[in-house]
Design a protein around this motif. Structure first.
Motif, PDB file in Angstrom:
ATOM      1  N   PRO A 154       0.811  -1.226   0.000  1.00  0.00           N
ATOM      2  CA  PRO A 154       0.000   0.000   0.000  1.00  0.00           C
ATOM      3  C   PRO A 154       0.844   1.276   0.000  1.00  0.00           C
ATOM      4  O   PRO A 154       1.963   1.315   0.530  1.00  0.00           O
ATOM      5  N   SER A 155       0.287   2.316  -0.579  1.00  0.00           N
ATOM      6  CA  SER A 155       0.914   3.635  -0.582  1.00  0.00           C
ATOM      7  C   SER A 155       1.159   4.109   0.843  1.00  0.00           C
ATOM      8  O   SER A 155       0.405   3.785   1.752  1.00  0.00           O
ATOM      9  N   GLN A 156       2.266   4.845   1.045  1.00  0.00           N
ATOM     10  CA  GLN A 156       2.679   5.409   2.328  1.00  0.00           C
ATOM     11  C   GLN A 156       3.278   4.385   3.287  1.00  0.00           C
ATOM     12  O   GLN A 156       3.562   4.699   4.439  1.00  0.00           O
ATOM     13  N   LEU A 157       3.474   3.161   2.819  1.00  0.00           N
ATOM     14  CA  LEU A 157       4.154   2.155   3.639  1.00  0.00           C
ATOM     15  C   LEU A 157       5.642   2.481   3.687  1.00  0.00           C
ATOM     16  O   LEU A 157       6.257   2.765   2.668  1.00  0.00           O
ATOM     17  N   PHE A 158       6.218   2.455   4.875  1.00  0.00           N
ATOM     18  CA  PHE A 158       7.651   2.713   5.046  1.00  0.00           C
ATOM     19  C   PHE A 158       8.391   1.385   5.034  1.00  0.00           C
ATOM     20  O   PHE A 158       8.043   0.457   5.765  1.00  0.00           O
ATOM     21  N   LEU A 159       9.430   1.304   4.211  1.00  0.00           N
ATOM     22  CA  LEU A 159      10.224   0.084   4.110  1.00  0.00           C
ATOM     23  C   LEU A 159      11.704   0.411   4.101  1.00  0.00           C
ATOM     24  O   LEU A 159      12.117   1.513   3.723  1.00  0.00           O
ATOM     25  N   LYS A 160      12.509  -0.560   4.516  1.00  0.00           N
ATOM     26  CA  LYS A 160      13.956  -0.455   4.398  1.00  0.00           C
ATOM     27  C   LYS A 160      14.367  -1.099   3.078  1.00  0.00           C
ATOM     28  O   LYS A 160      14.031  -2.249   2.802  1.00  0.00           O
ATOM     29  N   ILE A 161      15.100  -0.352   2.266  1.00  0.00           N
ATOM     30  CA  ILE A 161      15.542  -0.844   0.963  1.00  0.00           C
ATOM     31  C   ILE A 161      17.028  -1.204   1.061  1.00  0.00           C
ATOM     32  O   ILE A 161      17.869  -0.319   1.250  1.00  0.00           O
ATOM     33  N   PRO A 162      17.387  -2.472   0.960  1.00  0.00           N
ATOM     34  CA  PRO A 162      18.804  -2.853   1.035  1.00  0.00           C
ATOM     35  C   PRO A 162      19.539  -2.518  -0.264  1.00  0.00           C
ATOM     36  O   PRO A 162      19.048  -2.820  -1.359  1.00  0.00           O
ATOM     37  N   ILE A 163      20.685  -1.870  -0.139  1.00  0.00           N
ATOM     38  CA  ILE A 163      21.492  -1.504  -1.304  1.00  0.00           C
ATOM     39  C   ILE A 163      22.955  -1.783  -1.001  1.00  0.00           C
ATOM     40  O   ILE A 163      23.337  -2.013   0.150  1.00  0.00           O
ATOM     41  N   ILE A 164      23.765  -1.753  -2.039  1.00  0.00           N
ATOM     42  CA  ILE A 164      25.212  -1.846  -1.891  1.00  0.00           C
ATOM     43  C   ILE A 164      25.784  -0.434  -1.988  1.00  0.00           C
ATOM     44  O   ILE A 164      25.548   0.276  -2.972  1.00  0.00           O
ATOM     45  N   CYS A 165      26.512  -0.035  -0.960  1.00  0.00           N
ATOM     46  CA  CYS A 165      27.109   1.299  -0.914  1.00  0.00           C
ATOM     47  C   CYS A 165      28.546   1.215  -1.415  1.00  0.00           C
ATOM     48  O   CYS A 165      29.372   0.511  -0.830  1.00  0.00           O
ATOM     49  N   CYS A 178      28.987   4.038   4.972  1.00  0.00           N
ATOM     50  CA  CYS A 178      29.510   2.774   5.506  1.00  0.00           C
ATOM     51  C   CYS A 178      30.121   2.953   6.896  1.00  0.00           C
ATOM     52  O   CYS A 178      29.838   2.185   7.809  1.00  0.00           O
ATOM     53  N   PHE A 179      31.005   3.945   7.026  1.00  0.00           N
ATOM     54  CA  PHE A 179      31.719   4.191   8.279  1.00  0.00           C
ATOM     55  C   PHE A 179      32.293   2.906   8.881  1.00  0.00           C
ATOM     56  O   PHE A 179      32.166   2.646  10.079  1.00  0.00           O
TER      57      PHE A 179
END
Length: 415
Positions: free
Chosen positions: A84-95, A160-161
């Protein structure tokens, strides 16, 4: 003009721009090597999207996306589920390290009719990137002219730190500040402190504005897989999962900062998960009480090497038998958005009590990862031993910084 005067002039220009609201604050991490790390984006859906559509928007694996948010990947036809719209999610990416700055450049967007750079940046990607950053990344001379179907690189913020915060494993999430946010509220929501966020983001005070992008350290469990493993340096934030080994293994961060890995719930063809010289399978634990203490034997995960799942058998004698270990609770794919879902990621095991691991009652899973148990600094993050990464604030684009420096250099002879 002496160098100190030059620095003062640059600082004055930056301060003027920040006060006038021309740019938003953002955490920029300079880098000088070609390594990368796991990172996250805090993202709010701008419209209803299928899981597969959202994954395609960031060019990531749908299963990895779901696992990062503790969403049950065994749900029937889960990749076609509509979020649904306005759902907050964590998007995994490679930095990665690109042109001396930490960023993710793996995302590409194909333009549609009526698209503008501002709409792509602010609506589609939720303010995680600016129109000028997209313009510069794609060398667009006239942003008012976009061809339908044009493939655009979307540079996304990440840090990253060295994968640590206060000497403890951490994964950093880039978070776009909302109008209702305060730094204290953000700190409480993500179980950190205002001081920690100020130090991580090089903030002179606790004031944040709508549209600022903060780097938020999330406590995590780090692996100790060998460098030749394809999932080397895997780090899993508390409250979520990471799917690895071609969807065969899922790992989570359990209470006590212990990395626990077990067979994934997908029906896929996988290599053997049995520990050698044992009848234990990956994730299994046995305990045996004796007069000398409690004998604990576990079958852990050691990485994915050349298409094979590496298992490690470990045994230890402990003073007392441990209680049941717990993993983050899985949730069904959301169909509606509750207030919590619109603001924060999935809860950690300590928040909801977690879900018992499906093994022997009263068993515990010794860590297959590493956790450095050191007291946190009283003054926030202690940083890393490497001097390659420092913090620059408040620029949202390195190109803006370069332009300001060039402007100052040109104007100096006339001052």
């Amino acid at each position: 003009m002496p160098p100190t005067a030059n620095s003062a002039l640059i600082a004055a220009v930056l301060l003027l721009l920040a006060v006038d609201g021309v740019i938003s604050k953002s955490t920029i991490e300079p880098c000088s090597n070609d390594d990368s790390c796991n990172a996250l984006l805090g993202y709010t859906l701008y419209t209803d999207l299928k899981v597969s559509e959202l994954a395609a928007l960031f060019q990531i694996d749908p299963i990895v996306l779901l696992a990062a948010n503790s969403i049950d990947i065994s749900y029937p036809d889960v990749e076609s589920h509509i979020l649904p719209s306005q759902l907050f999610l964590k998007i995994p990416i490679i930095c990665s390290c690109v042109d001396g700055i930490r960023k993710s450049v793996a995302t590409r967007y194909k333009t549609r009719p009526s698209d503008t750079l501002a709409n792509i940046a602010d609506a589609v990607y939720g303010g995680l990137v600016s129109a000028d950053q997209i313009k510069d990344a794609n060398s667009i001379s006239d942003p008012s002219v976009l061809d339908v179907g044009q493939s655009l690189v979307v540079p996304l913020p990440c840090t990253c730190f060295n994968g640590t915060d206060n000497f403890l494993p951490a994964v950093y999430m880039s978070y776009v500040v909302k109008t209702v946010d305060t730094l204290a509220g953000i700190a409480a929501r993500y179980k950190t402190t205002t001081t920690d966020l100020m130090v991580v983001n090089a903030l002179g005070n606790a004031a944040v504005e709508d549209g600022d992008i903060l780097a938020i350290p999330l406590s995590a469990c780090a692996s100790n897989f060998p460098k030749y493993a394809s999932d080397y340096a895997l780090s899993v934030p508390n409250g979520g999962y990471a799917v690895t080994a071609d969807h065969c293994v899922e790992c989570s961060c359990t209470p006590g900062s212990r990395l626990y890995c077990q067979p994934a719930s997908l029906s896929v063809s996988c290599s053997s998960m049995q520990c050698k010289s044992s009848n234990l399978m990956l994730g299994n634990v046995t305990i045996q009480q004796s007069s000398a203490g409690c004998n604990v034997t576990s079958c852990g995960y050691g990485g994915f090497v050349n298409g094979s799942i590496i298992t490690t058998l470990s045994s230890s004698l402990q003073p007392r038998c441990p209680g049941p270990q717990q993993v983050p609770p899985l949730i069904a794919p959301p169909t509606v958005v509750s207030p919590d879902m619109a603001l924060s990621p999935g809860p950690s095991p300590s928040q909801l009590g977690g879900a018992p691991i499906g093994v022997l009652p009263g068993s515990v899973v010794p860590s297959t990862g590493s956790s450095i148990v050191l007291p946190p600094s009283a003054n926030g993050p202690s940083g890393s031993s490497s001097g390659a990464c420092t913090l620059v604030n408040p620029l949202s684009s390195i190109s803006v910084a370069m332009g300001l420096v060039l402007f100052v250099k040109v104007m100096l002879p006339f001052l």
